[in-house]
Motif scaffolding. Structure first.
Motif, PDB file in Angstrom:
ATOM      1  N   ASP A  66      15.057  -4.048  -5.593  1.00 48.24           N
ATOM      2  CA  ASP A  66      16.146  -3.666  -4.693  1.00 48.24           C
ATOM      3  C   ASP A  66      16.647  -2.246  -4.953  1.00 48.24           C
ATOM      4  O   ASP A  66      17.766  -1.911  -4.563  1.00 48.24           O
ATOM      5  CB  ASP A  66      17.318  -4.647  -4.835  1.00 48.24           C
ATOM      6  N   LYS A  67      15.836  -1.432  -5.580  1.00 48.50           N
ATOM      7  CA  LYS A  67      16.320  -0.115  -5.994  1.00 48.50           C
ATOM      8  C   LYS A  67      15.486   0.996  -5.389  1.00 48.50           C
ATOM      9  O   LYS A  67      14.261   0.881  -5.281  1.00 48.50           O
ATOM     10  CB  LYS A  67      16.281  -0.008  -7.525  1.00 48.50           C
ATOM     11  N   GLN A  68      16.165   2.093  -5.009  1.00 48.19           N
ATOM     12  CA  GLN A  68      15.432   3.285  -4.599  1.00 48.19           C
ATOM     13  C   GLN A  68      14.947   3.994  -5.855  1.00 48.19           C
ATOM     14  O   GLN A  68      15.715   4.218  -6.799  1.00 48.19           O
ATOM     15  CB  GLN A  68      16.300   4.224  -3.776  1.00 48.19           C
ATOM     16  N   CYS A  69      13.688   4.370  -5.874  1.00 51.91           N
ATOM     17  CA  CYS A  69      13.123   5.050  -7.034  1.00 51.91           C
ATOM     18  C   CYS A  69      11.824   5.738  -6.636  1.00 51.91           C
ATOM     19  O   CYS A  69      11.350   5.612  -5.510  1.00 51.91           O
ATOM     20  CB  CYS A  69      12.877   4.070  -8.182  1.00 51.91           C
ATOM     21  N   ILE A  70      11.265   6.464  -7.578  1.00 51.86           N
ATOM     22  CA  ILE A  70       9.948   7.072  -7.439  1.00 51.86           C
ATOM     23  C   ILE A  70       8.997   6.340  -8.384  1.00 51.86           C
ATOM     24  O   ILE A  70       9.276   6.228  -9.581  1.00 51.86           O
ATOM     25  CB  ILE A  70       9.974   8.570  -7.807  1.00 51.86           C
ATOM     26  N   VAL A  71       7.899   5.842  -7.855  1.00 52.87           N
ATOM     27  CA  VAL A  71       6.886   5.166  -8.676  1.00 52.87           C
ATOM     28  C   VAL A  71       5.695   6.088  -8.855  1.00 52.87           C
ATOM     29  O   VAL A  71       5.259   6.759  -7.913  1.00 52.87           O
ATOM     30  CB  VAL A  71       6.439   3.845  -8.011  1.00 52.87           C
ATOM     31  N   VAL A  72       5.178   6.138 -10.077  1.00 48.06           N
ATOM     32  CA  VAL A  72       3.920   6.844 -10.342  1.00 48.06           C
ATOM     33  C   VAL A  72       2.969   5.880 -11.035  1.00 48.06           C
ATOM     34  O   VAL A  72       3.354   5.168 -11.963  1.00 48.06           O
ATOM     35  CB  VAL A  72       4.111   8.114 -11.202  1.00 48.06           C
ATOM     36  N   ALA A  73       1.721   5.830 -10.564  1.00 47.24           N
ATOM     37  CA  ALA A  73       0.730   4.894 -11.107  1.00 47.24           C
ATOM     38  C   ALA A  73      -0.558   5.631 -11.436  1.00 47.24           C
ATOM     39  O   ALA A  73      -0.898   6.630 -10.786  1.00 47.24           O
ATOM     40  CB  ALA A  73       0.448   3.777 -10.101  1.00 47.24           C
ATOM     41  N   ASN A  74      -1.276   5.122 -12.425  1.00 45.70           N
ATOM     42  CA  ASN A  74      -2.598   5.674 -12.729  1.00 45.70           C
ATOM     43  C   ASN A  74      -3.580   5.302 -11.625  1.00 45.70           C
ATOM     44  O   ASN A  74      -3.387   4.323 -10.897  1.00 45.70           O
ATOM     45  CB  ASN A  74      -3.093   5.179 -14.084  1.00 45.70           C
ATOM     46  N   HIS A  75      -4.648   6.088 -11.506  1.00 42.89           N
ATOM     47  CA  HIS A  75      -5.591   5.913 -10.396  1.00 42.89           C
ATOM     48  C   HIS A  75      -7.003   5.863 -10.966  1.00 42.89           C
ATOM     49  O   HIS A  75      -7.486   6.849 -11.530  1.00 42.89           O
ATOM     50  CB  HIS A  75      -5.445   7.089  -9.434  1.00 42.89           C
ATOM     51  N   ALA A  76      -7.666   4.697 -10.822  1.00 41.56           N
ATOM     52  CA  ALA A  76      -8.985   4.528 -11.431  1.00 41.56           C
ATOM     53  C   ALA A  76     -10.009   3.919 -10.488  1.00 41.56           C
ATOM     54  O   ALA A  76     -11.180   3.835 -10.838  1.00 41.56           O
ATOM     55  CB  ALA A  76      -8.859   3.645 -12.678  1.00 41.56           C
ATOM     56  N   SER A  77      -9.577   3.495  -9.279  1.00 47.75           N
ATOM     57  CA  SER A  77     -10.482   2.714  -8.435  1.00 47.75           C
ATOM     58  C   SER A  77     -10.093   2.823  -6.968  1.00 47.75           C
ATOM     59  O   SER A  77      -8.943   3.139  -6.630  1.00 47.75           O
ATOM     60  CB  SER A  77     -10.437   1.238  -8.862  1.00 47.75           C
ATOM     61  N   TYR A  78     -11.062   2.486  -6.109  1.00 49.66           N
ATOM     62  CA  TYR A  78     -10.789   2.418  -4.675  1.00 49.66           C
ATOM     63  C   TYR A  78      -9.738   1.365  -4.341  1.00 49.66           C
ATOM     64  O   TYR A  78      -9.092   1.439  -3.286  1.00 49.66           O
ATOM     65  CB  TYR A  78     -12.075   2.073  -3.914  1.00 49.66           C
ATOM     66  N   SER A 183      -8.821  -2.248 -12.849  1.00 46.59           N
ATOM     67  CA  SER A 183      -9.327  -1.969 -11.497  1.00 46.59           C
ATOM     68  C   SER A 183     -10.623  -1.163 -11.508  1.00 46.59           C
ATOM     69  O   SER A 183     -11.476  -1.337 -10.633  1.00 46.59           O
ATOM     70  CB  SER A 183      -8.268  -1.225 -10.676  1.00 46.59           C
ATOM     71  N   ARG A 184     -10.791  -0.301 -12.506  1.00 45.61           N
ATOM     72  CA  ARG A 184     -12.016   0.508 -12.566  1.00 45.61           C
ATOM     73  C   ARG A 184     -13.258  -0.385 -12.705  1.00 45.61           C
ATOM     74  O   ARG A 184     -14.320  -0.082 -12.154  1.00 45.61           O
ATOM     75  CB  ARG A 184     -11.950   1.518 -13.716  1.00 45.61           C
ATOM     76  N   LYS A 185     -13.120  -1.472 -13.432  1.00 39.05           N
ATOM     77  CA  LYS A 185     -14.272  -2.362 -13.629  1.00 39.05           C
ATOM     78  C   LYS A 185     -14.589  -3.163 -12.367  1.00 39.05           C
ATOM     79  O   LYS A 185     -15.720  -3.625 -12.202  1.00 39.05           O
ATOM     80  CB  LYS A 185     -14.003  -3.300 -14.810  1.00 39.05           C
ATOM     81  N   ILE A 186     -13.603  -3.350 -11.502  1.00 43.23           N
ATOM     82  CA  ILE A 186     -13.854  -4.086 -10.263  1.00 43.23           C
ATOM     83  C   ILE A 186     -14.581  -3.222  -9.245  1.00 43.23           C
ATOM     84  O   ILE A 186     -15.571  -3.650  -8.640  1.00 43.23           O
ATOM     85  CB  ILE A 186     -12.529  -4.607  -9.675  1.00 43.23           C
ATOM     86  N   LEU A 187     -14.102  -1.974  -9.054  1.00 44.95           N
ATOM     87  CA  LEU A 187     -14.743  -1.104  -8.065  1.00 44.95           C
ATOM     88  C   LEU A 187     -14.552   0.357  -8.470  1.00 44.95           C
ATOM     89  O   LEU A 187     -13.626   1.021  -8.008  1.00 44.95           O
ATOM     90  CB  LEU A 187     -14.169  -1.356  -6.665  1.00 44.95           C
ATOM     91  N   PRO A 188     -15.436   0.875  -9.314  1.00 45.92           N
ATOM     92  CA  PRO A 188     -15.305   2.258  -9.782  1.00 45.92           C
ATOM     93  C   PRO A 188     -15.787   3.262  -8.740  1.00 45.92           C
ATOM     94  O   PRO A 188     -16.341   2.890  -7.700  1.00 45.92           O
ATOM     95  CB  PRO A 188     -16.209   2.275 -11.016  1.00 45.92           C
TER      96      PRO A 188
END
Length: 238
Positions: A66-78, A183-188
């Motif tokens: 329920d909060k406004q925020c900025i999310v940053v996530a690592n990126h490893a897969s499609y 996720s990288r192991k599922i679809l790199p």
């Protein structure tokens, strides 16, 4: 025999992806309201993992619901975008590289769920897009970024672009790191047939922009990176 089972499962999971993509496209085409379209996409994304029999361990959802925020996530897969659509609240707007405009189906889908497209290579257009994102944040939107910008076949957390961190500081919004393992192991990168693997999605504690340990944009970036690397199952490649 193991390879045969793996290949059969990969084909099955690919078909699950395709069915869910078609359902998603139909929904975002005919549903009139943005918020309802986003909820539909969330459900379709969740079905990818339910029907695909992919075990998902997720934690920390209550920190951002329920909060406004900025999310940053690592990126490893499609599939990382599918993961975030499935396991973040539907009020988030995703920040997407402008190259996706050249992929008609993806462009249509992302546009219909209110994603923001940003130019990475033309300076004047990048500055314009940054100003637009700042206005979006100031108007109450929550934004989700992959600060690495893209991913490669080589495991590791790549160098971060600063956009998400600048917006968090200037808009005085908490910044929430999200760590995706598996996720990288599922679809790199470069793969077409997915493989079975479990997923872990960790939503970490928000970092307040006025925290003394993150007094500058670069400090904020460094703190976020450190916290992500503590949980990420890949090395630091910056």
């Amino acid at each position: 025999m193991h390879n045969t089972k793996s290949n059969l499962y990969g084909v099955y999971l690919y078909l699950v992806f395709m069915v869910c993509v078609v359902a998603t496209l139909v929904g975002v085409t005919i549903i009139p309201k943005l918020n309802t379209r986003r909820k539909w996409v969330t459900k379709c994304a969740q079905f990818v993992f339910k029907l695909g029999l992919i075990p998902v361990h997720k934690s920390g959802y209550e920190k951002i619901i329920d909060k406004q925020c900025i999310v940053v996530a690592n990126h490893a897969s499609y599939i990382d975008a599918i993961i975030l659509h499935a396991f973040l609240p539907p009020h988030f707007s995703f920040v997407i590289k402008s190259e996706m405009k050249k992929v008609p189906i993806a462009h249509f889908l992302f546009r219909r769920v209110g994603s923001k497209f940003v130019e990475r290579f033309v300076t004047s257009e990048s500055a314009r897009d940054a100003r637009n994102l700042m206005r979006d944040a100031d108007s109450g939107e929550s934004l989700a970024f992959f600060p690495e910008g893209t991913f490669t076949n080589e495991p590791g957390l790549k160098k971060f672009r600063t956009g998400a961190f600048v917006i968090a500081k200037k808009s005085n919004l908490p910044l929430v790191p999200v760590v995706i393992n598996g996720s990288r192991k599922i679809l790199p990168a470069g793969a077409f047939i997915p493989r079975y693997n479990k997923l872990d999605v960790h939503i970490l504690d928000p970092i307040q922009p006025d925290n003394p340990i993150s007094s500058s944009t670069r400090d904020l970036l460094s703190v976020v990176r450190f916290k992500m690397l503590e949980i990420l199952d890949e090395p630091d490649m910056a």
